[in-house]
Design a protein around this motif. Sequence first.
Motif, PDB file in Angstrom:
ATOM      1  N   SER A 178      10.062 -21.348  -4.249  1.00 23.69           N
ATOM      2  CA  SER A 178      10.996 -20.229  -4.261  1.00 23.69           C
ATOM      3  C   SER A 178      10.251 -18.938  -3.962  1.00 23.69           C
ATOM      4  CB  SER A 178      11.680 -20.130  -5.621  1.00 23.69           C
ATOM      5  OG  SER A 178      10.736 -19.763  -6.608  1.00 23.69           O
ATOM      6  N   LEU A 179      11.012 -17.897  -3.646  1.00 24.89           N
ATOM      7  CA  LEU A 179      10.395 -16.601  -3.375  1.00 24.89           C
ATOM      8  C   LEU A 179       9.708 -16.055  -4.619  1.00 24.89           C
ATOM      9  CD1 LEU A 179      10.079 -14.420  -1.158  1.00 24.89           C
ATOM     10  CD2 LEU A 179      12.043 -13.271  -2.170  1.00 24.89           C
ATOM     11  N   THR A 180      10.292 -16.348  -5.800  1.00 24.88           N
ATOM     12  CA  THR A 180       9.670 -15.910  -7.048  1.00 24.88           C
ATOM     13  C   THR A 180       8.287 -16.530  -7.216  1.00 24.88           C
ATOM     14  OG1 THR A 180      11.836 -15.668  -8.117  1.00 24.88           O
ATOM     15  CG2 THR A 180       9.908 -15.862  -9.555  1.00 24.88           C
ATOM     16  N   ARG A 181       8.201 -17.829  -6.965  1.00 24.85           N
ATOM     17  CA  ARG A 181       6.915 -18.527  -7.103  1.00 24.85           C
ATOM     18  C   ARG A 181       5.889 -17.970  -6.118  1.00 24.85           C
ATOM     19  NH1 ARG A 181       5.088 -23.698  -8.746  1.00 24.85           N
ATOM     20  NH2 ARG A 181       7.200 -24.319  -9.354  1.00 24.85           N
ATOM     21  N   LEU A 182       6.300 -17.815  -4.871  1.00 19.94           N
ATOM     22  CA  LEU A 182       5.374 -17.315  -3.857  1.00 19.94           C
ATOM     23  C   LEU A 182       4.990 -15.861  -4.122  1.00 19.94           C
ATOM     24  CD1 LEU A 182       6.974 -18.853  -0.627  1.00 19.94           C
ATOM     25  CD2 LEU A 182       4.965 -19.662  -1.890  1.00 19.94           C
ATOM     26  N   GLY A 183       5.959 -15.053  -4.553  1.00 22.39           N
ATOM     27  CA  GLY A 183       5.662 -13.652  -4.847  1.00 22.39           C
ATOM     28  C   GLY A 183       4.717 -13.503  -6.020  1.00 22.39           C
ATOM     29  N   LEU A 184       4.950 -14.286  -7.084  1.00 25.35           N
ATOM     30  CA  LEU A 184       4.102 -14.208  -8.270  1.00 25.35           C
ATOM     31  C   LEU A 184       2.708 -14.757  -8.012  1.00 25.35           C
ATOM     32  CD1 LEU A 184       3.811 -13.637 -11.323  1.00 25.35           C
ATOM     33  CD2 LEU A 184       4.711 -15.944 -11.739  1.00 25.35           C
ATOM     34  N   GLY A 185       2.613 -15.792  -7.169  1.00 26.26           N
ATOM     35  CA  GLY A 185       1.309 -16.399  -6.926  1.00 26.26           C
ATOM     36  C   GLY A 185       0.512 -15.745  -5.823  1.00 26.26           C
ATOM     37  N   LEU A 186       1.164 -15.483  -4.684  1.00 25.82           N
ATOM     38  CA  LEU A 186       0.432 -15.020  -3.511  1.00 25.82           C
ATOM     39  C   LEU A 186       0.170 -13.520  -3.503  1.00 25.82           C
ATOM     40  CD1 LEU A 186       2.003 -17.151  -0.631  1.00 25.82           C
ATOM     41  CD2 LEU A 186      -0.108 -17.546  -1.921  1.00 25.82           C
ATOM     42  N   VAL A 187       1.163 -12.710  -3.886  1.00 23.80           N
ATOM     43  CA  VAL A 187       0.976 -11.254  -3.813  1.00 23.80           C
ATOM     44  C   VAL A 187      -0.189 -10.785  -4.688  1.00 23.80           C
ATOM     45  CG1 VAL A 187       2.038  -9.012  -4.259  1.00 23.80           C
ATOM     46  CG2 VAL A 187       3.352 -10.795  -3.121  1.00 23.80           C
ATOM     47  N   PRO A 188      -0.251 -11.145  -5.976  1.00 15.19           N
ATOM     48  CA  PRO A 188      -1.416 -10.732  -6.769  1.00 15.19           C
ATOM     49  C   PRO A 188      -2.729 -11.316  -6.267  1.00 15.19           C
ATOM     50  CG  PRO A 188       0.399 -11.385  -8.206  1.00 15.19           C
ATOM     51  CD  PRO A 188       0.760 -11.816  -6.816  1.00 15.19           C
ATOM     52  N   ALA A 189      -2.685 -12.560  -5.781  1.00 14.73           N
ATOM     53  CA  ALA A 189      -3.923 -13.186  -5.302  1.00 14.73           C
ATOM     54  C   ALA A 189      -4.466 -12.470  -4.070  1.00 14.73           C
ATOM     55  CB  ALA A 189      -3.675 -14.662  -4.996  1.00 14.73           C
ATOM     56  N   VAL A 190      -3.584 -12.153  -3.121  1.00 12.53           N
ATOM     57  CA  VAL A 190      -4.009 -11.452  -1.907  1.00 12.53           C
ATOM     58  C   VAL A 190      -4.501 -10.047  -2.249  1.00 12.53           C
ATOM     59  CG1 VAL A 190      -3.212 -10.468   0.272  1.00 12.53           C
ATOM     60  CG2 VAL A 190      -2.520 -12.783  -0.373  1.00 12.53           C
ATOM     61  N   CYS A 191      -3.787  -9.357  -3.133  1.00 16.40           N
ATOM     62  CA  CYS A 191      -4.219  -8.010  -3.547  1.00 16.40           C
ATOM     63  C   CYS A 191      -5.569  -8.055  -4.249  1.00 16.40           C
ATOM     64  CB  CYS A 191      -3.171  -7.376  -4.465  1.00 16.40           C
ATOM     65  SG  CYS A 191      -1.635  -6.921  -3.630  1.00 16.40           S
ATOM     66  N   SER A 192      -5.798  -9.094  -5.045  1.00 10.36           N
ATOM     67  CA  SER A 192      -7.088  -9.243  -5.729  1.00 10.36           C
ATOM     68  C   SER A 192      -8.211  -9.441  -4.723  1.00 10.36           C
ATOM     69  CB  SER A 192      -7.034 -10.434  -6.693  1.00 10.36           C
ATOM     70  OG  SER A 192      -6.082 -10.224  -7.711  1.00 10.36           O
ATOM     71  N   LEU A 193      -7.952 -10.259  -3.713  1.00  8.88           N
ATOM     72  CA  LEU A 193      -8.967 -10.505  -2.687  1.00  8.88           C
ATOM     73  C   LEU A 193      -9.295  -9.219  -1.936  1.00  8.88           C
ATOM     74  CD1 LEU A 193     -10.741 -12.400  -1.012  1.00  8.88           C
ATOM     75  CD2 LEU A 193      -8.729 -12.906   0.404  1.00  8.88           C
ATOM     76  N   LEU A 194      -8.269  -8.478  -1.523  1.00 11.73           N
ATOM     77  CA  LEU A 194      -8.486  -7.241  -0.777  1.00 11.73           C
ATOM     78  C   LEU A 194      -9.219  -6.203  -1.626  1.00 11.73           C
ATOM     79  CD1 LEU A 194      -5.036  -6.901   1.043  1.00 11.73           C
ATOM     80  CD2 LEU A 194      -7.210  -7.617   2.036  1.00 11.73           C
ATOM     81  N   SER A 195      -8.848  -6.104  -2.901  1.00 12.03           N
ATOM     82  CA  SER A 195      -9.502  -5.120  -3.776  1.00 12.03           C
ATOM     83  C   SER A 195     -10.962  -5.458  -4.006  1.00 12.03           C
ATOM     84  CB  SER A 195      -8.764  -5.037  -5.112  1.00 12.03           C
ATOM     85  OG  SER A 195      -8.805  -6.281  -5.794  1.00 12.03           O
ATOM     86  N   ALA A 196     -11.281  -6.756  -4.115  1.00  8.28           N
ATOM     87  CA  ALA A 196     -12.677  -7.167  -4.292  1.00  8.28           C
ATOM     88  C   ALA A 196     -13.503  -6.831  -3.052  1.00  8.28           C
ATOM     89  CB  ALA A 196     -12.750  -8.660  -4.598  1.00  8.28           C
ATOM     90  N   MET A 197     -12.898  -6.988  -1.879  1.00  2.51           N
ATOM     91  CA  MET A 197     -13.592  -6.651  -0.634  1.00  2.51           C
ATOM     92  C   MET A 197     -13.871  -5.151  -0.546  1.00  2.51           C
ATOM     93  SD  MET A 197     -11.402  -9.143   1.922  1.00  2.51           S
ATOM     94  CE  MET A 197     -12.141  -8.470   3.402  1.00  2.51           C
ATOM     95  N   VAL A 198     -12.900  -4.337  -0.958  1.00  5.18           N
ATOM     96  CA  VAL A 198     -13.105  -2.889  -0.944  1.00  5.18           C
ATOM     97  C   VAL A 198     -14.163  -2.488  -1.965  1.00  5.18           C
ATOM     98  CG1 VAL A 198     -12.021  -0.648  -1.330  1.00  5.18           C
ATOM     99  CG2 VAL A 198     -10.768  -2.437  -0.124  1.00  5.18           C
ATOM    100  N   ALA A 199     -14.100  -3.076  -3.155  1.00  2.00           N
ATOM    101  CA  ALA A 199     -15.073  -2.752  -4.205  1.00  2.00           C
ATOM    102  C   ALA A 199     -16.493  -3.079  -3.758  1.00  2.00           C
ATOM    103  CB  ALA A 199     -14.727  -3.502  -5.490  1.00  2.00           C
ATOM    104  N   TYR A 200     -16.645  -4.153  -3.002  1.00  7.48           N
ATOM    105  CA  TYR A 200     -17.975  -4.543  -2.522  1.00  7.48           C
ATOM    106  C   TYR A 200     -18.580  -3.480  -1.613  1.00  7.48           C
ATOM    107  CZ  TYR A 200     -21.604  -7.249  -0.154  1.00  7.48           C
ATOM    108  OH  TYR A 200     -22.798  -7.674   0.362  1.00  7.48           O
TER     109      TYR A 200
END
Length: 455
Positions: free
Chosen positions: A415-437
């Motif tokens: 469902s969109l809820t499952r994908l939104g809850l799982g993918l959006v935070p995960a992708v944002c976490s990855l991008l933020s870690a790259m910027v922090a590096y």
Amino acid sequence: MVNMMDNEPSSELELDEPLGRVPILSYGSGHMLNDITSSCWFTYLLVFLTDVGLSPSDAAVVMLSGQLADGFATIFVGELIDRFGHFKLWHAGGSILVAISFSSVFGSCLPCKLMGTNSSTLETVGYSTFASIFNVGWAVAQVSHMSMVNCMTSNPTSRVALVSCRNAFTMIANLSLYGIALLIFSLLQSVSVIVQYRWIAYVSISIGSCFVAAFLIGTKEPVLNQPSQNKSLSRISWAHWFKKVLYYQVALVYMFTRLVTNVSQAFLAFYVINDLGMHQSSKALVPAIIYVCSLIVSVMLQETRWSSRRLKCYFSAGAMLWILSGVGIVFLPSRMHNFMYALSITIGAANALMTVTSISMEGVLVGADLNGCAFVYGSLSFLDKVSCGIALYILESYQGSTKISTNHESSVGYSLTRLGLGLVPAVCSLLSAMVAYTMDLPDTRRRLLVEPLLG
């Protein structure tokens, strides 16, 4: 003249001294009202609005209007605080506005009662109005509270301790909210949804207001223009920050971090009930586990000796935990829904690590430039509110128009809820870690607190 010159070094030394337990705890309690109402806002607002009859798209409009009002308010409040100071006065005013308007957000539609009609348009306008008022007050209290950190002390470890203590009180506020909700949902099953949420709002406001009073009484008003800045008493212009690469890096890290926490909090109740088929009590129990773990990690972080390198490492560790959690959320079958409790532990630890270190990076960015600290916190908060509002609006709008079935008996339903809850935070976490590096944070001195917060 001699006295003034004698006072300058002593004042600088006093500002550089590590803070003790009492002022840190007093400061941390000041955001309790904001935190407990914010927790209710992100966890239950969309569920509440759809329960009382609004369509998902109309509920998304209410959420977006509040977020936009919050975002624009932070810019103006940050500018005014930089001009005039008086942190505690701003904080008290914002808290009063929050307390008055919050019950109306989760109450019945006042314009509908006055007009004698329950049209969906009028309901949307009514809830959006009170949501905007609430978020303006919330922004005033938030910016004034966050801006105090750099003016209270120049000691880097104490600054992180202040942020960590504030985050610990955030966890307490969230746990209190879910405890209140669980109790009211259990005791008042026979009454309407509106009455249930109204009681949650009233109890939350009462608890939060007590902590605000403790903060106002126990925290000393910091001085905006410290003696060490007498050579440059004029306010720092916005252009000063816009020329710094670090400003944009910290802004991205903070924005992605807030997207992680807010998006996950907003869709968690939908996910555990609709996608995993868990019991109704799980929409309070699962978030409670997350915040218990966040509280434990936040308290542990208060005892850490901080350096710029450790800020980046701890943040990256939190981001990696969220990426793993996001993958688990996407692929978790409903028949194994009890595994969500284990995922809640990693999510709680990840939230604490990312939140404490990202806010601390703001303090490193500000450094000794106290005359522009409110603008930094206000502008970054603006970015946070607008981005979260747009993200939640898009996800909730599509949730209303996208029907993807979930099989509660066996397989995973995407469902969109499952994908939104799982993918959006995960992708944002990855991008933020790259910027922090890529950050080149100024090195900070590592000092212990005068008194360890764990006693």
